[in-house]
Motif scaffolding. Sequence first.
Motif, PDB file in Angstrom:
ATOM      1  N   SER A 140       0.825  -1.298  -0.055  1.00  0.00           N
ATOM      2  CA  SER A 140      -0.216   0.023   0.096  1.00  0.00           C
ATOM      3  C   SER A 140       0.883   1.185  -0.039  1.00  0.00           C
ATOM      4  N   MET A 141       0.203   2.419  -0.396  1.00  0.00           N
ATOM      5  CA  MET A 141       1.010   3.795  -0.777  1.00  0.00           C
ATOM      6  C   MET A 141       1.380   4.108   0.968  1.00  0.00           C
ATOM      7  N   GLU A 142       0.649   3.613   1.953  1.00  0.00           N
ATOM      8  CA  GLU A 142       0.839   4.204   3.161  1.00  0.00           C
ATOM      9  C   GLU A 142       1.814   3.387   3.842  1.00  0.00           C
ATOM     10  N   MET A 143       2.163   2.033   3.244  1.00  0.00           N
ATOM     11  CA  MET A 143       3.223   1.253   3.853  1.00  0.00           C
ATOM     12  C   MET A 143       4.563   1.885   3.339  1.00  0.00           C
ATOM     13  N   ILE A 144       4.416   2.191   1.704  1.00  0.00           N
ATOM     14  CA  ILE A 144       5.679   2.762   1.096  1.00  0.00           C
ATOM     15  C   ILE A 144       5.982   4.080   1.598  1.00  0.00           C
ATOM     16  N   GLY A 145       4.998   4.891   1.943  1.00  0.00           N
ATOM     17  CA  GLY A 145       5.461   6.214   2.757  1.00  0.00           C
ATOM     18  C   GLY A 145       6.059   5.909   3.898  1.00  0.00           C
ATOM     19  N   ARG A 146       5.735   4.956   4.746  1.00  0.00           N
ATOM     20  CA  ARG A 146       6.408   4.751   6.090  1.00  0.00           C
ATOM     21  C   ARG A 146       7.562   4.399   5.883  1.00  0.00           C
TER      22      ARG A 146
END
Length: 155
Positions: A140-146
């Motif tokens: 997910s983009m959230e995981m990638i952002g983290r």
Amino acid sequence: MTAVLDTLVAVRRTAMDLLARREHGRVELTRKLRQRGALPEMIETALDRLTEEGLLSESRYLESFVAYRARSGYGPLRIREELNQRGLQRSDIELALRESGIDWQERLADTWQRKFSGHLPIDNRERAKQGRFLAYRGFSMEMIGRLFSGRGMDD
């Protein structure tokens, strides 16, 4: 030419041969048996019996598929979609992903490390490139952002 599986014994033997190589889901096994010329009613009977005997197990198939794809560097979004396309129940898929015990943030970091040698993106172009690759892999983009912000490794 496709050999016709015209007896219940032949259908069962073929199904067991396929299951001996690796776990299969019922939909996938049905498709393979049809391709080999088995009659639909024989397939259902044989697969019902294999399920009763514990030789065909949807939950075992899901567990092994999730683990294999995760080890291959794929994330939960991609794995979920692949299992959906294989005709498995969404609730079973969700349960298998939850119970897999896989740390998806760790899988993401490992996949990123292997592909990009741990080099954080230096500009927007590189960030987009790395992000596209990881998103395609099912993270997910959230995981990638983290990952890019350095969060998620410890929290």
